[in-house]
Design an enzyme around this catalytic site. Structure first.
Site, short mmCIF file in Angstrom:
data_model
loop_
_atom_site.label_atom_id
_atom_site.label_comp_id
_atom_site.label_asym_id
_atom_site.label_seq_id
_atom_site.Cartn_x
_atom_site.Cartn_y
_atom_site.Cartn_z
CG ASP A 154 -1.79 -1.37 1.60
OD1 ASP A 154 -2.95 -1.07 0.14
OD2 ASP A 154 -1.39 -1.97 2.31
CD GLU A 168 -0.58 -2.67 -7.02
OE1 GLU A 168 -1.84 -3.78 -6.34
OE2 GLU A 168 -1.33 -1.25 -6.92
O1 TRH Z 1 5.04 -6.44 0.24
P1 TRH Z 1 3.95 -6.63 -0.58
O2 TRH Z 1 3.29 -7.80 0.30
O3 TRH Z 1 1.89 -5.79 -0.81
C1 TRH Z 1 0.94 -6.12 -0.80
C2 TRH Z 1 0.70 -6.25 -1.80
O4 TRH Z 1 0.64 -4.36 -2.64
C3 TRH Z 1 -0.66 -6.31 -2.05
O5 TRH Z 1 -1.83 -5.89 -3.14
C4 TRH Z 1 -1.75 -5.78 -0.64
O6 TRH Z 1 -2.71 -5.97 -0.52
C5 TRH Z 1 -0.97 -5.56 0.45
O7 TRH Z 1 0.16 -5.60 0.68
C6 TRH Z 1 -1.31 -5.41 1.60
O8 TRH Z 1 4.39 -6.49 -2.38
P2 TRH Z 1 5.02 -5.56 -2.99
O9 TRH Z 1 3.12 -4.99 -3.52
O10 TRH Z 1 5.60 -6.00 -3.83
O11 TRH Z 1 5.44 -3.93 -2.17
C7 TRH Z 1 6.52 -4.43 -1.83
C8 TRH Z 1 6.69 -3.30 -2.30
O12 TRH Z 1 8.47 -2.71 -1.33
C9 TRH Z 1 7.29 -2.55 -3.99
O13 TRH Z 1 7.39 -1.23 -3.34
C10 TRH Z 1 9.19 -3.05 -3.29
C11 TRH Z 1 9.77 -2.53 -1.63
N1 TRH Z 1 10.77 -3.17 -2.13
C12 TRH Z 1 11.87 -1.96 -1.64
O14 TRH Z 1 11.82 -0.86 -1.74
N2 TRH Z 1 13.05 -2.79 -1.32
C13 TRH Z 1 13.20 -4.16 -1.26
O15 TRH Z 1 14.81 -4.80 -0.61
C14 TRH Z 1 12.18 -5.00 -1.49
C15 TRH Z 1 12.47 -6.32 -1.42
C16 TRH Z 1 10.96 -4.25 -2.12
#
Ligand code: TRH
Length: 386
Positions: free
Chosen positions: A17, A273
């Site tokens: 989010d 996402e």
């Molecule tokens: O963390 P998530 O599992 O988020 C989820 C989904 O958005 C889902 O749809 C929602 O319902 C739930 O949250 C509440 O995965 P997502 O969406 O990939 O978000 C991870 C974020 O972290 C993304 O912006 C990339 C970032 N990230 C970094 O900045 N550095 C890192 O080292 C890693 C591994 C990720």
């Protein structure tokens, strides 16, 4: 005309989010000339993505964005021209009252979750009149096809990706605490929920034909990995070798640096996402873990994306990716093919998958860029109000 925006984000769990809302804030400010105020109820999660964020500050400015802590009594503020309600997080009553009093009234956008399901196109941009207040409100659906809101992509991202060379990779690995992996190794990044069959994948790599280096960012899956390796609470910066597998425990890095990690790998396992979208822009082979929902509501989301993605793939590569993604998401009734078998088939199709990934990224870019389409959508709705 540049607009002013209030973006509201509540962190339910994980980073998705705030990851999307922060990226959207940055995009609107940097590329749409917008004045953005981001309201977040969890500055610690935001700090993980953007280390400059001060978790103790009630109000701060980072990258041209005003970040406000959201919690407790809501302050008296003048609402922006557009308010984004991130993922149905709700808006404070006091803010809604101020929106109603504002002239012209604030435009209210409900930013929805990304999905490849066919119904999204029919719902994108529809009005969602408020049951109580005379406020204009619309649904905005991200998506993968024309007629949806698209996904976010920074201007110049492809050029940056293309310019990311060997020296950049070496620097990245050094910053993560490691040597650059040997050229013959398959390099994998692994970002997953703890319900994924992570140790089955590691075991498959251990018994593979060639070396696989698996970089695992700090997070919940590290503990089961440590237990599987039998290494106690070994921390970030450590690596472990088992047969043809090398596990690297890497730090959780900023959003832009995470892109670089994806670019430096041959295959990216991503989830939710935002990391899923970034893996598509990385133009490498990828495996997606969809956010698990009750009643298996996430299965159709996985299949809907696979249907779109596989359209342009040769049959054998399409079968391999479908099988691997389904096993990774525990989709389908048992007995499923064992993960090792699905991984082997996936690896066998690596060249086809690697060739296709940039083609898909180009196709996705043609749909249009989310922040640009969102700004245009709002301009159109606000045109007759000034
Ligand atoms: O963390 P998530 O599992 O988020 C989820 C989904 O958005 C889902 O749809 C929602 O319902 C739930 O949250 C509440 O995965 P997502 O969406 O990939 O978000 C991870 C974020 O972290 C993304 O912006 C990339 C970032 N990230 C970094 O900045 N550095 C890192 O080292 C890693 C591994 C990720």
């Amino acid at each position: 005309m540049a607009l002013s925006w209030d973006i509201f984000c509540r962190v339910v769990d994980n980073f998705g989010d705030i990851g999307v809302c922060w990226r959207l804030s940055r995009q609107l400010a940097a590329e749409q000339g917008a004045k953005v105020r981001l309201w977040s109820d969890d500055l610690s999660s935001l700090q993980a993505l953007c280390p400059q964020v001060d978790t103790a500050a009630a109000v701060q400015h980072v990258e041209g964005i005003e970040i406000c802590r959201w919690g407790g009594e809501f302050p008296a503020v003048t609402p922006a021209q557009v308010v984004i309600e991130g993922f149905g997080c709700g808006l404070p009553d006091a803010y809604i009252g101020a929106m109603v009093r504002r002239s012209p009234r604030t435009l209210w956008i409900t930013l929805e979750y990304l999905s490849a399901e066919p119904w999204v196109r029919g719902h994108h941009g529809l009005p969602s009149p408020h049951p109580q207040w005379p406020l204009e409100r619309y649904f905005f659906f991200p998506g993968f096809v024309a007629g949806t809101g698209g996904v976010m992509r920074e201007a110049g991202l492809f050029a940056q990706r293309a310019a990311f060379g060997d020296g950049d990779k070496r620097q990245l690995w050094a910053e993560l605490g490691f040597e650059q992996p040997a050229a013959e190794a398959t390099v994998v990044s692994l970002f997953a929920y703890d319900c994924a069959p992570v140790t089955d994948l590691l075991a498959a790599c251990e018994h593979g034909q060639t070396l696989t280096v698996v970089a695992i960012p700090a997070g919940r899956i590290v503990e089961p990995v440590q237990a599987w390796l039998g290494v106690g609470a070994a921390g970030v910066g450590r690596s472990f070798r088992r047969g043809q597998l090398e596990v690297r425990l890497v730090p959780f890095v900023s959003q832009p640096r995470y892109d670089h990690l994806l670019w430096a790998c041959d295959c990216n396992l991503v989830r939710g996402e935002d990391s899923f979208v970034r893996a598509q822009w990385a133009g490498k082979a990828m495996i997606w873990q969809v956010y698990p929902q009750q009643g298996r509501a996430h299965w159709p989301k996985l299949e809907a994306f696979l249907d779109l993605y596989c359209e342009g793939l040769p049959q054998e590569a399409a079968a391999a990716i479908r099988a691997m993604w389904r096993v990774w998401n525990s989709v389908g009734e048992a007995p499923r093919p064992p993960l090792a078998e699905a991984w082997r088939e996936f690896q066998a199709q690596r060249i086809a998958l690697e060739n296709y990934a940039p083609v898909w990224a180009d196709k996705l870019a043609e749909v249009g860029e989310l922040s640009e389409m969102l700004a245009q959508f709002c301009q159109d709705k606000l045109k007759y109000r000034f």
